[in-house]
Design an enzyme around this catalytic site. Structure first.
Site, PDB file in Angstrom:
ATOM      1  N   ARG A 617       0.820  -1.207   0.000  1.00 37.17           N
ATOM      2  CA  ARG A 617       0.000   0.000   0.000  1.00 37.17           C
ATOM      3  C   ARG A 617       0.850   1.250   0.000  1.00 37.17           C
ATOM      4  O   ARG A 617       1.915   1.284   0.622  1.00 37.17           O
ATOM      5  CB  ARG A 617      -0.854   0.050   1.267  1.00 37.17           C
ATOM      6  CG  ARG A 617      -2.192  -0.597   1.096  1.00 37.17           C
ATOM      7  CD  ARG A 617      -3.110  -0.186   2.240  1.00 37.17           C
ATOM      8  NE  ARG A 617      -3.803  -1.384   2.677  1.00 37.17           N
ATOM      9  CZ  ARG A 617      -3.596  -1.981   3.834  1.00 37.17           C
ATOM     10  NH1 ARG A 617      -2.766  -1.476   4.694  1.00 37.17           N
ATOM     11  NH2 ARG A 617      -4.259  -3.058   4.127  1.00 37.17           N
ATOM     12  N   SER A 678       8.032  -4.987   6.426  1.00 37.89           N
ATOM     13  CA  SER A 678       7.781  -6.109   7.353  1.00 37.89           C
ATOM     14  C   SER A 678       8.764  -7.256   7.175  1.00 37.89           C
ATOM     15  O   SER A 678       8.359  -8.387   6.889  1.00 37.89           O
ATOM     16  CB  SER A 678       6.371  -6.641   7.160  1.00 37.89           C
ATOM     17  OG  SER A 678       5.482  -5.606   6.913  1.00 37.89           O
ATOM     18  N   ASP A 732       6.281  -3.922  10.618  1.00 33.47           N
ATOM     19  CA  ASP A 732       4.815  -3.830  10.703  1.00 33.47           C
ATOM     20  C   ASP A 732       4.300  -3.985  12.135  1.00 33.47           C
ATOM     21  O   ASP A 732       3.291  -3.398  12.514  1.00 33.47           O
ATOM     22  CB  ASP A 732       4.117  -4.823   9.744  1.00 33.47           C
ATOM     23  CG  ASP A 732       4.581  -6.253   9.922  1.00 33.47           C
ATOM     24  OD1 ASP A 732       5.550  -6.496  10.680  1.00 33.47           O
ATOM     25  OD2 ASP A 732       3.979  -7.150   9.292  1.00 33.47           O
TER      26      ASP A 732
HETATM   27  C1  BG6 Z   1      -1.654  -5.045   7.512  1.00 29.52           C
HETATM   28  C2  BG6 Z   1      -0.552  -4.102   7.898  1.00 29.52           C
HETATM   29  O1  BG6 Z   1      -2.866  -4.546   7.926  1.00 29.52           O
HETATM   30  O2  BG6 Z   1      -1.407  -6.313   8.080  1.00 29.52           O
HETATM   31  C3  BG6 Z   1       0.746  -4.699   7.389  1.00 29.52           C
HETATM   32  O3  BG6 Z   1      -0.791  -2.835   7.385  1.00 29.52           O
HETATM   33  C4  BG6 Z   1       0.970  -6.061   7.925  1.00 29.52           C
HETATM   34  O4  BG6 Z   1       1.825  -3.854   7.753  1.00 29.52           O
HETATM   35  C5  BG6 Z   1      -0.229  -6.906   7.610  1.00 29.52           C
HETATM   36  O5  BG6 Z   1       2.150  -6.618   7.412  1.00 29.52           O
HETATM   37  C6  BG6 Z   1      -0.094  -8.264   8.175  1.00 29.52           C
HETATM   38  O6  BG6 Z   1      -1.140  -9.084   7.760  1.00 29.52           O
HETATM   39  P1  BG6 Z   1      -1.141  -9.880   6.406  1.00 29.52           P
HETATM   40  O7  BG6 Z   1      -2.187 -10.879   6.591  1.00 29.52           O
HETATM   41  O8  BG6 Z   1      -1.460  -8.899   5.328  1.00 29.52           O
HETATM   42  O9  BG6 Z   1       0.217 -10.462   6.246  1.00 29.52           O
HETATM   43  C1  GLC Z   2       7.854 -11.995   9.031  1.00 31.81           C
HETATM   44  C2  GLC Z   2       8.853 -10.864   9.015  1.00 31.81           C
HETATM   45  C3  GLC Z   2       8.561  -9.891  10.121  1.00 31.81           C
HETATM   46  C4  GLC Z   2       7.134  -9.456  10.067  1.00 31.81           C
HETATM   47  C5  GLC Z   2       6.207 -10.649  10.095  1.00 31.81           C
HETATM   48  C6  GLC Z   2       4.755 -10.269   9.989  1.00 31.81           C
HETATM   49  O1  GLC Z   2       8.064 -12.721  10.154  1.00 31.81           O
HETATM   50  O2  GLC Z   2      10.140 -11.383   9.150  1.00 31.81           O
HETATM   51  O3  GLC Z   2       9.404  -8.788  10.040  1.00 31.81           O
HETATM   52  O4  GLC Z   2       6.868  -8.624  11.130  1.00 31.81           O
HETATM   53  O5  GLC Z   2       6.519 -11.496   9.021  1.00 31.81           O
HETATM   54  O6  GLC Z   2       4.453  -9.628   8.825  1.00 31.81           O
END
Ligand code: BG6
Ligand code: GLC
Length: 991
Positions: A617, A678, A732
């Site tokens: 995003r 992340s 994240d």
């Molecule tokens: C989102 C966050 O809502 O959730 C992200 O904005 C995060 O930063 C993510 O990594 C994690 O959930 P998923 O299911 O999208 O991996």
């Molecule tokens: C993975 C990444 C970590 C992140 C997590 C959730 O473990 O290594 O940095 O926070 O996924 O998205």
């Protein structure tokens, strides 16, 4: 209140009935008759004002005719009572008992082996041996023997009854089976014979082989049985019998004699003794259920069965979640309605004739089973007899003959009634029958007797039809169908002996339930064959259960296991925080340089990027004193770019940013940018972060070891884009904690359970050995996904986990994450399913090519499958999408697999979190810690049970911490912007 007063009334009736019976012995038939008349008139005067103008015969006939509107009302009452009987709250008050049978499956044709059935009938015990060949149950071989019950057993001691049944089984085995008959299972020289017990009385069943007798009926009243488990009583009697036979055998051999043990089969040759049997009662079955199963075979599912015999009853397949008295929630369960009790609360009083009253009073259970007493063949002859007695007293019949013979209970049998009505062409036969009874009827008498018999039989048929229509409409409504098309198995003397039964049953039920189309399936073999099927299915399921448990056992964690995980996590946290051990710790405990959660003073317009979850995003975040507003756009990162070169990846990201800024008309200004990235990074400052390793399917080259902020800045330079200034990079988890912290100042933990899993929390600086300084706190990005990469969790990894790990692009890495997060759970489930197919536990072992495809089983299927109360039909729809042809049994097994996998994930996550909150509590020297966790991630958000299971386990493992969970509504971009705001302010202040 109401039911209590009716009960009292029927008790009074019972007393006066006993009185009457006492007096009757000394009264002549005519005097007796006048009492009937009084009662009859008394009972009906208010309802039938014209009674004085009709003849006694007309009056009697009319009392048996029930108008259709009244049947409609009765159907409604029956449905109400059925609902009452199924509900946990009100089942004790219901008359229609709706007993769960724990039969949830029908035969699938793979059943094979020998199955014994013993059926307790009126005056008889039937034994049956069914051999199934696993050929679709097309042509089972059956041998049977019927034993007459000695006088007095039905009312004698319970033990005598069960001993007699055991003797019948013993004798049947000795006579019928030769030593070359194969048992279902041989255990040494013993042949194992599973037995299904058809016991046609009301039982409270708690398992297929556990059933407490509630009441005797149909003339049985053996002592010491009500309230006991009849399966145990029969098993004990069989065991006694075996012991007795063995003793006899030993004694015989000692004395040199020959003992023919009943538990040995027929000898196939003189020299070898017959085999020894071990008989185990594995299922108790009501006769209706046996009938339903008998009628179910050969590809037609039969979901309702009526037994219209001495007693009357019906069973049907109900949606399991409606059977609140049993704990099963998925699929269907057969419910034994025990509709014979219907009306015992007074609802049938207005159609209960005085003749019915007398029959009731003379029965072994006055006041009980009022419906059955109007329709069961045990009572129909009696109803006719009492009607004739009354009419004789009124001088409406048998005026020229002494009718005293009618006083004798049971003198007019069901057989007589059937013979009387089945002679349409004249009354010679009727006369013959009455004469055999000792009556000298006139021609008119014969005609009237025939009319009465027809009226009584017709009423029994239409009452059955009314009961059936209640069942059908209930099924139609609860299955949310417009039309119900269903097969109804039927058996019993009334059905086979009374030619109009079928016609009346179908036509009246059709009038009462026009939305239902029932087809009757006559049971050819009674209930015994079906009982053998139930027994066979029960054994197949039990064997399957053992095998399933064996497969799933390694995935089921005990509290001990979880405590160990918690302790190990704590250890790894310490090692990660300590400068000396950090390099070898599997939990890296990365400093984030974020030292405060938001305080509300942050302000300005910011760009944010969110990379590494399901969606990439780009956002613009406006932080004002009034609050935060945002706009965002989702962009796709093609797999080729995720796994291409770093330059390509960051160029693509820049293209997206430029596109976004243009669309948002933000090109004119240079905006500070917060980057949620992340992946694990070693941060050297807020805007300097070296990528340690890729995770979650990313592998763009040339990035590991590089500063991600710099890579983004380089890309901006390449694109000559000046509209942004990268000021902060956050994980994240941190973005989530910050975003939630804006709304809840107690939020000091961030948790992600999505594509990957990870957590961060506020740690005391004095504990962070990897960063200078002891003052205050710093947010630590734990990177707990890698927990176990050093081997400390090896004991937990199952065969399935290993296979899944090996098929990823980073085998041996992120081992904890691979047990928990959305990217992997579907794959774990798929591996388990493949093993279950291989073991022939699923899809009857048929190969499923689609299941071989990696990632075909999406984690979102886990969420759908586990939705509470979800009809299994929907699961089947998903499976059909996967081209998996699943039966109901397959579907519920799949659901169990999904539940096991997601439960383990939630528990492990809780164990990790327990280590975190406990550490925070100890850090702060508190007896009780109160803290909020900001959470995000599709698995946590979409899965129906994950969050509940996580929270429950956490409470259990960390009872001194009071943990609330706050769902991050707008993603972690908001948090990244807040971090950027602080950084920007600080940077500007420095300038
Ligand atoms: C989102 C966050 O809502 O959730 C992200 O904005 C995060 O930063 C993510 O990594 C994690 O959930 P998923 O299911 O999208 O991996
Ligand atoms: C993975 C990444 C970590 C992140 C997590 C959730 O473990 O290594 O940095 O926070 O996924 O998205």
């Amino acid at each position: 209140m109401d039911s209590r007063s009716t009960r009292r009334r029927s008790q009074d009736d019972r007393l006066s009935g006993a009185d009457r019976a006492g007096q009757r012995r000394s009264l002549g038939a005519e005097e007796q008759g006048s009492r009937y008349v009084d009662r009859f008139l008394g009972n009906n005067l208010t309802q039938r004002r014209d009674s004085s103008t009709t003849t006694p015969i007309q009056r009697a006939l009319r009392s048996f005719g029930i108008p259709l509107e009244r049947l409609h009302v009765m159907k409604g009452h029956m449905m109400q009572d059925m609902c009452k009987g199924l509900s946990l709250q009100s089942h004790a008050q219901a008359k229609v008992r709706m007993l769960p049978t724990y039969i949830c499956s029908t035969p699938n044709g793979t059943e094979k082996g020998n199955f014994l059935v013993v059926e307790l009938c009126q005056n008889q015990v039937r034994t049956l041996l069914v051999t199934l060949y696993g050929d679709g149950n097309m042509s089972p071989q059956m041998m049977y023997k019927i034993f007459d019950m000695p006088e007095g057993i039905m009312q004698g001691e319970g033990e005598a009854l069960f001993d007699f049944i055991a003797q019948c089984v013993s004798q049947f085995l000795a006579e019928t089976i030769s030593s070359d008959t194969n048992g279902s299972d041989t255990n040494g020289s013993e042949l194992y014979l599973p037995l299904g017990f058809v016991f046609p009385f009301s039982c409270r069943q708690t398992q297929l082989d556990k059933a407490e007798l509630l009441f005797w009926s149909k003339g049985f009243s053996c002592s010491g049985v009500v309230g006991k488990d009849v399966v145990q009583l029969l098993q004990a009697a069989i065991d006694r019998q075996i012991k007795q036979n063995k003793q006899g055998e030993e004694e015989a051999s000692e004395t040199g004699g020959v003992w023919l043990s009943s538990w040995r089969g027929r000898k196939s040759s003189q020299s070898t003794p017959g085999p020894l049997y071990r008989v185990e009662v594995v299922a108790l079955i009501n006769d209706t259920v046996g009938t339903m199963m008998t009628c179910s075979i050969e590809g037609r599912a039969c979901e309702v069965a009526i037994v219209a015999d001495k007693g009357s009853n019906c069973c049907f397949m109900a949606e399991a979640y409606l059977v609140e008295t049993a704990k099963e929630t998925s699929g269907r369960m057969c419910v034994n309605t025990e509709w014979g009790w219907f009306g015992d609360d007074g609802t049938l009083n207005d159609i209960f004739t005085p003749y019915d009253e007398f029959v009731d009073q003379e029965s072994s259970n006055p006041g009980e089973k009022r419906f059955e007493k109007m329709v069961g063949t045990l009572y129909l002859g009696e109803i006719v007899r009492h009607t004739l007695i009354a009419l004789t007293a009124e001088k409406a019949i048998f005026t020229g003959t002494n009718a005293a013979v009618l006083k004798e209970k049971g003198v007019l049998t069901m057989q007589h009634v059937l013979e009387i009505i089945n002679n349409e062409d004249g009354i010679t036969e009727v006369r013959r029958i009455l004469e055999v009874l000792g009556l000298q009827p006139s021609e008119r008498d014969c005609g009237r007797v025939q009319q009465i018999c027809r009226a009584v039989m017709g009423r029994a048929a239409s009452l059955h039809a009314t009961g059936l229509s209640a069942i059908l409409s209930y099924m139609c409504q609860t299955r949310e169908l417009e039309t119900l098309i269903v097969s109804v198995g039927v058996e019993g003397e009334l059905f086979t002996g009374y030619p109009r039964f079928e016609e009346i049953l179908l036509s009246v039920s059709r009038l009462l339930s026009p939305e239902c189309m029932a087809t009757l399936v006559p049971s050819r073999d009674g209930s015994g064959r079906g009982a053998a099927m139930v027994t066979a299915v029960a054994l197949r399921l039990a064997a399957q259960r053992r095998a399933v448990d064996q497969v799933l056992a390694p995935l089921r964690l005990s509290r001990d296991d979880l405590e160990k995980v918690q302790a190990l996590m704590r250890e790894e946290m310490e090692r990660g925080l300590c400068k000396e051990t950090n390099a070898t710790a599997s939990v890296r405990m990365l400093p984030t340089y974020v030292s405060h959660t938001p305080d509300g003073t942050e302000q300005g317009d910011f760009l944010a990027l969110d990379l590494g979850g399901t969606n990439f995003r780009v956002l613009v975040v406006r932080v004002t004193e009034e609050g935060i507003s945002m706009a965002s756009e989702i962009y796709v990162i093609p797999a080729a770019i995720m796994q291409g070169t770093g330059e390509e990846l960051f160029d693509h990201i820049m293209d997206c940013i430029i596109d976004f800024q243009m669309k948002q008309k933000l090109m004119a200004q240079t905006l500070p940018l917060g980057f949620t990235f992340s992946f694990p990074c070693q941060q050297l400052g807020l805007d300097k972060a070296l990528l340690l390793t890729w995770t979650k399917g990313f592998s763009a080259s040339g990035c590991v070891g590089e500063d991600i902020v710099q890579l983004l800045r380089d890309a901006a330079k390449r694109k000559r884009h000046l509209g942004m200034q990268v000021v902060a990079l956050v994980n994240d988890t941190v973005g989530t904690m910050m975003a939630c912290g804006y709304d809840d100042p107690r939020c000091e933990i961030g948790l992600i359970v999505g594509t990957g899993t990870n957590a961060c929390y506020m740690e005391e600086m004095r504990n962070v050995g990897t960063v200078e300084g002891d003052e205050g706190r710093m947010c630590i990005n734990m990177e707990w996904g890698a927990f176990g990469d050093n081997g400390c969790l090896d004991h937990l990894f199952t065969h399935f986990d290993k296979v899944v790990d090996e098929s990823t692009i980073n085998p041996g890495k992120q081992r904890f994450e691979k047990l928990i997060s959305g990217m992997y759970l579907g794959e774990i489930v798929r591996q388990i399913l493949m093993v279950m197919v291989q073991k022939e536990l699923l899809f009857q072992g048929k190969p499923c090519p689609k299941l071989q495809t990696k990632d075909i089983f999406k984690t979102k299927f886990l969420s759908t499958i586990e939705l509470n109360g979800l009809a299994l039909g929907q699961i089947r729809a998903i499976l059909n999408e996967l081209e998996l042809d699943a039966t109901f049994e397959d579907s519920s097994l799949m659901r169990e697999v999904c539940q096991t996998v997601s439960m383990r994930a939630a528990q492990l996550c809780a164990a990790g979190l327990a280590a975190v909150v406990e550490k925070m509590r100890e850090n702060r020297g508190l007896d009780q810690l109160s803290v909020t966790v900001g959470v995000d991630g599709t698995l946590y958000k979409l899965h129906p049970c994950f969050s509940r299971n996580l929270q429950k386990t956490l409470k259990d493992l960390a009872p001194k911490c009071d943990v609330s969970f706050l769902l991050s509504e707008d993603g972690s971009g908001k948090g990244a912007a807040l971090v950027a705001a602080v950084a920007y302010r600080a940077a500007n202040a420095m300038e």
